[in-house]
Design a protein around this motif. Sequence first.
Motif, PDB file in Angstrom:
ATOM      1  N   LEU A 101      68.228  30.600 103.028  1.00 15.64           N
ATOM      2  CA  LEU A 101      66.777  30.514 102.911  1.00 15.64           C
ATOM      3  C   LEU A 101      66.206  31.633 102.045  1.00 15.64           C
ATOM      4  O   LEU A 101      65.252  31.413 101.292  1.00 15.64           O
ATOM      5  N   VAL A 102      66.765  32.817 102.141  1.00 20.38           N
ATOM      6  CA  VAL A 102      66.306  33.911 101.274  1.00 20.38           C
ATOM      7  C   VAL A 102      66.557  33.560  99.810  1.00 20.38           C
ATOM      8  O   VAL A 102      65.704  33.789  98.938  1.00 20.38           O
ATOM      9  N   VAL A 103      67.716  32.979  99.528  1.00 26.24           N
ATOM     10  CA  VAL A 103      68.023  32.566  98.154  1.00 26.24           C
ATOM     11  C   VAL A 103      67.057  31.477  97.698  1.00 26.24           C
ATOM     12  O   VAL A 103      66.580  31.486  96.552  1.00 26.24           O
ATOM     13  N   GLN A 104      66.745  30.533  98.588  1.00 21.08           N
ATOM     14  CA  GLN A 104      65.809  29.469  98.230  1.00 21.08           C
ATOM     15  C   GLN A 104      64.423  30.035  97.935  1.00 21.08           C
ATOM     16  O   GLN A 104      63.736  29.574  97.016  1.00 21.08           O
ATOM     17  N   MET A 105      64.007  31.024  98.693  1.00 21.44           N
ATOM     18  CA  MET A 105      62.703  31.637  98.453  1.00 21.44           C
ATOM     19  C   MET A 105      62.677  32.346  97.101  1.00 21.44           C
ATOM     20  O   MET A 105      61.710  32.242  96.343  1.00 21.44           O
ATOM     21  N   ALA A 106      63.751  33.056  96.785  1.00 24.84           N
ATOM     22  CA  ALA A 106      63.821  33.747  95.496  1.00 24.84           C
ATOM     23  C   ALA A 106      63.891  32.757  94.337  1.00 24.84           C
ATOM     24  O   ALA A 106      63.438  33.059  93.225  1.00 24.84           O
ATOM     25  N   SER A 107      64.427  31.572  94.593  1.00 27.03           N
ATOM     26  CA  SER A 107      64.559  30.569  93.533  1.00 27.03           C
ATOM     27  C   SER A 107      63.207  30.103  93.013  1.00 27.03           C
ATOM     28  O   SER A 107      63.106  29.652  91.865  1.00 27.03           O
ATOM     29  N   LEU A 108      62.180  30.189  93.835  1.00 21.39           N
ATOM     30  CA  LEU A 108      60.847  29.795  93.377  1.00 21.39           C
ATOM     31  C   LEU A 108      60.420  30.637  92.183  1.00 21.39           C
ATOM     32  O   LEU A 108      59.886  30.116  91.191  1.00 21.39           O
ATOM     33  N   LEU A 109      60.650  31.936  92.267  1.00 25.55           N
ATOM     34  CA  LEU A 109      60.285  32.827  91.167  1.00 25.55           C
ATOM     35  C   LEU A 109      61.081  32.489  89.911  1.00 25.55           C
ATOM     36  O   LEU A 109      60.519  32.421  88.808  1.00 25.55           O
ATOM     37  N   LEU A 110      62.374  32.247  90.068  1.00 27.27           N
ATOM     38  CA  LEU A 110      63.209  31.902  88.914  1.00 27.27           C
ATOM     39  C   LEU A 110      62.800  30.557  88.329  1.00 27.27           C
ATOM     40  O   LEU A 110      62.811  30.380  87.105  1.00 27.27           O
ATOM     41  N   PHE A 111      62.425  29.617  89.173  1.00 30.40           N
ATOM     42  CA  PHE A 111      62.022  28.294  88.695  1.00 30.40           C
ATOM     43  C   PHE A 111      60.794  28.394  87.790  1.00 30.40           C
ATOM     44  O   PHE A 111      60.757  27.812  86.705  1.00 30.40           O
ATOM     45  N   VAL A 112      59.795  29.139  88.232  1.00 29.46           N
ATOM     46  CA  VAL A 112      58.575  29.286  87.435  1.00 29.46           C
ATOM     47  C   VAL A 112      58.855  30.087  86.167  1.00 29.46           C
ATOM     48  O   VAL A 112      58.376  29.745  85.077  1.00 29.46           O
ATOM     49  N   PHE A 113      59.630  31.154  86.300  1.00 27.41           N
ATOM     50  CA  PHE A 113      59.978  31.976  85.133  1.00 27.41           C
ATOM     51  C   PHE A 113      60.721  31.144  84.092  1.00 27.41           C
ATOM     52  O   PHE A 113      60.438  31.224  82.888  1.00 27.41           O
ATOM     53  N   ASN A 114      61.661  30.328  84.551  1.00 28.50           N
ATOM     54  CA  ASN A 114      62.427  29.491  83.629  1.00 28.50           C
ATOM     55  C   ASN A 114      61.543  28.445  82.963  1.00 28.50           C
ATOM     56  O   ASN A 114      61.684  28.176  81.759  1.00 28.50           O
TER      57      ASN A 114
END
Length: 335
Positions: free
Chosen positions: A62-75
């Motif tokens: 879940l921590v990784v999934q939460m951090a993925s939001l930032l990477l998704f928008v950045f990408n």
Amino acid sequence: MFFQPAILALLLASGLGLAALLVASPWVLQLVRHWDLRSGSRLQLVLERRTYLLSTLVGFVLVVQMASLLLFVFNADRMAVQFVGAMCAVGTLQANSYGFPALYAQLAVFFLASGWLVLHAADARAPDYPLTRLKFVLMVAVLLPAVALSFGLQWLYFGNLSADVITSCCGSLFSVEATDLGGDLAGLPPGPTLWVYALTLLLAMAAAAWQIWRGRAAGLLGVLSAAAFVVAITGIISFLSLYIYEHPHHHCPFCILKPEYGYRGYLIYIPLFAATAAGIGVGILGRVKHLPSLQGVAPVLARRLAWVALLGFGFYLLLSLGMVWQSGLILLEAA
């Protein structure tokens, strides 16, 4: 498009997270069915040892999934240069019909994951683990489908991207002429919206302060935190973005993430998301604090989260008002 590093990282994080939850599901179902802390049976001892492993695994996913939001928008923002007509993440997300649904799914996973982690933190601090069955039921019934949906939408989104597509820029979505929700938000009057914006955030901060002082505003803080998040996003589209860009018609909430605007979007979004998740977490704790073993645990954890909400909303409000104050755009007087 699949072979770009950021896309591979996102798909691997989501796919491996989903696989981990699926692999853990049979054990979780066994735990939910047979968990009984009063029992001294061999099965219960095995379940107690297994719950530590499962909780650690789910928490990490879940921590990784939460951090993925930032990477998704950045990408999405960085990929805009690859599409004709795209100026920021909006153009990238509009390159096919799965872009914005994938973003919304990521947002849902972020807040669901933060809520689960709050429950887990409270459960781990109680001597009799009163939330064990509840948190694992939620994992199977809520988190697993949400992560699966997020992964599926990301796969469809990235798999259907084509550089030959001519997409539209943020000006077509967030403009007063647009007929959808983005146009409605962009068309809100800046003056009244600013007052509602500041008042809602101040109310959320007041609820957080009351929770810290008296410990009696958990439910109110949860509701006001969710409301403050919605109002804050509305305010960013309605007036704050105009002051950041110093342009009276540029309402995009994504362009503020770009380097030419000093990455100011990250400065305001990160504390906003953290404060919202913390405030909602306090509201969740308010629903379980009546359990005997949590009566000494929940208030302490809620107080810490209330501090995060208070400081996060306060930093966000001061920073956003500072951006309005320092901007060269004189919007309210013109209005």
